[in-house]
Design a protein around this motif. Structure first.
Motif, PDB file in Angstrom:
ATOM      1  N   SER A 105       0.840  -1.204   0.000  1.00  0.00           N
ATOM      2  CA  SER A 105       0.000   0.000   0.000  1.00  0.00           C
ATOM      3  C   SER A 105       0.871   1.249   0.000  1.00  0.00           C
ATOM      4  CB  SER A 105      -0.927  -0.004   1.222  1.00  0.00           C
ATOM      5  OG  SER A 105      -1.738  -1.152   1.242  1.00  0.00           O
ATOM      6  N   ILE A 106       1.907   1.239   0.836  1.00  0.00           N
ATOM      7  CA  ILE A 106       2.828   2.378   0.887  1.00  0.00           C
ATOM      8  C   ILE A 106       3.499   2.570  -0.476  1.00  0.00           C
ATOM      9  CG2 ILE A 106       4.958   3.248   1.923  1.00  0.00           C
ATOM     10  CD1 ILE A 106       4.114   1.803   4.524  1.00  0.00           C
ATOM     11  N   ARG A 107       3.924   1.456  -1.095  1.00  0.00           N
ATOM     12  CA  ARG A 107       4.569   1.517  -2.417  1.00  0.00           C
ATOM     13  C   ARG A 107       3.616   2.109  -3.456  1.00  0.00           C
ATOM     14  NH1 ARG A 107       6.153  -3.685  -2.939  1.00  0.00           N
ATOM     15  NH2 ARG A 107       4.127  -4.278  -3.801  1.00  0.00           N
ATOM     16  N   LEU A 108       2.350   1.686  -3.434  1.00  0.00           N
ATOM     17  CA  LEU A 108       1.368   2.210  -4.374  1.00  0.00           C
ATOM     18  C   LEU A 108       1.179   3.713  -4.190  1.00  0.00           C
ATOM     19  CD1 LEU A 108      -0.972   1.635  -6.473  1.00  0.00           C
ATOM     20  CD2 LEU A 108      -2.474   1.528  -4.474  1.00  0.00           C
ATOM     21  N   PHE A 109       1.007   4.143  -2.957  1.00  0.00           N
ATOM     22  CA  PHE A 109       0.766   5.561  -2.694  1.00  0.00           C
ATOM     23  C   PHE A 109       1.963   6.417  -3.125  1.00  0.00           C
ATOM     24  CE2 PHE A 109      -2.130   4.240   1.091  1.00  0.00           C
ATOM     25  CZ  PHE A 109      -3.099   3.817   0.192  1.00  0.00           C
TER      26      PHE A 109
END
Length: 387
Positions: A105-109
């Motif tokens: 999720s952090i990578r996507l954001f």
């Protein structure tokens, strides 16, 4: 009176589907890309499987029922579901997100959403004053509870009050507890996210993701997006999740029982400096969990004395397998630094408490005696090594 959740995992309120499908107890796999029309301007209700498929639709109805939502959407993975949720926002929008999230999720954001013009404030939602981070362009609050992997517990009702006050969306990733233990929509959330790969599927044999909502407006938007982007879950994978959901209650109860025993056992070990499990009374989120959930789940994180201790355990486990997923019948041990959170910048990992001596355990449904024997062997060898 509505049915209990264990029954909802197996049966929809309407039994018509069983009659329509020749009495089949296992819902059929409609392995078709397209559907013939009875005549001009006539339809069976299905036209093309990118738009909808009977197997996927049946699964979505089950998941919506479990989360007490009006509609659910099944995607090809949990990350596909989160990506779709981000399509509700446009360049210039701002989101408040929990600082301790799954690494994907952090990578996507950081690498996709920010590139698309969306900005984020990363906040420890379980302890900071989230309201102070609201800006004129803020559109949503995004949380996991408990968080991955540090098991922080955020008060969903409190976040819902803030969201309602400022007309924001509240998005809750409910993967760790599943709808069996927690229903964020009932607590004020607007959208619930699941990695169906985990507890809903429960057997580590397929990928899936879900978005669930009570809002007709959000539902219409997601229905348009899922047919436009083509990210819907395939028929066979939908059937695998349907099969897994049938035993969700049994698996969650057994895994939780095992997790509680393992958490208590880990607390007695000299090599363990901290055990993080919401089911322990000393956990800061223990009382909140008791108010907003029906259980504490089967995920726990623990800190060791050193990186060397962590590596020794990962090398020695056999019955417990060294792998990075969670929520299956097998007990898995994960090293967040190089697995689930490998792409998260080091400063964020350290701020969140993820060190090179952090291990995460997804407790399965094996006999607890066998799991404790495995841990006793591994930790016994660890102490011998110390000497």
């Amino acid at each position: 009176m509505g049915r209990e959740i264990e029954t909802k995992c197996i049966h929809l309120e309407s039994e018509e589907d069983c009659i329509k499908n020749y009495g089949a107890i296992s819902y059929p796999i409609y392995q078709t890309a397209t559907y013939a029309h009875p005549g001009v301007e006539q339809s069976t209700g299905y036209d093309y499987s990118r738009l909808q498929n009977p197997t996927r639709e049946h699964l979505e109805k089950i998941i919506a029922t479990l989360e007490n939502g009006n509609d659910a959407f099944a995607f090809s993975s949990g990350m596909a579901a989160i990506t779709m949720a981000m399509e509700l926002f446009k360049p210039g929008d701002h989101l408040i997100v929990d600082s301790d999230l799954y690494g994907g999720s952090i990578r996507l954001f950081r690498n996709v959403s920010e590139k698309n013009g969306i900005t984020f404030s990363r906040v420890d939602c379980y302890k900071e004053d989230v309201e102070t981070y609201v800006q004129d362009n803020t559109k949503a609050i995004y949380i996991e509870t408990p968080t991955n992997p540090m098991m922080n517990v955020t008060d969903i009702r409190k976040m819902a009050e803030i969201a309602k006050k400022y007309k924001l969306l509240l998005i809750v990733d409910n993967t760790f507890l599943s709808p069996y233990f927690q229903n964020p929509l009932e607590l004020g959330a607007d959208i619930v996210i699941h990695s169906g790969t985990k507890y809903l599927g429960g057997h580590n044999d397929t990928l899936a993701g879900f978005l669930v909502t009570k809002s007709e407006e959000i539902s219409e938007r997601f229905r348009f997006l899922i047919k436009t982007t083509g990210a819907g879950l395939a028929p066979f994978d939908s059937w695998l999740i349907l099969r897994g959901v049938k035993t969700l209650g049994l698996r969650m109860e057994r895994a939780q029982e095992n997790a509680i025993e393992i958490a208590k056992w880990l607390k007695t070990q000299p090599a363990v400096t901290k055990v993080i499990y919401p089911g322990l009374e000393e956990h800061l989120g223990h009382e909140i969990m008791k108010k907003q959930a029906r259980g504490f789940g089967a995920m726990l994180t623990f800190q060791l004395r050193s990186k060397e201790d962590a590596f020794t355990i990962l090398e020695k486990v056999r019955l417990i397998q060294y792998a990075e997923s969670l929520g299956g019948v097998e007990t898995l041990i994960t090293y967040p630094t190089t697995q689930t959170h490998a792409d998260v910048p080091e400063e964020i990992r350290i701020k969140n408490g993820i060190t090179d001596a952090t291990l995460r355990l997804s407790v399965g449904i094996e006999n607890i005696k066998d799991l404790l024997e495995e841990l006793e062997r591994v930790f016994g060898e660890l102490e011998e090594k110390e000497w």
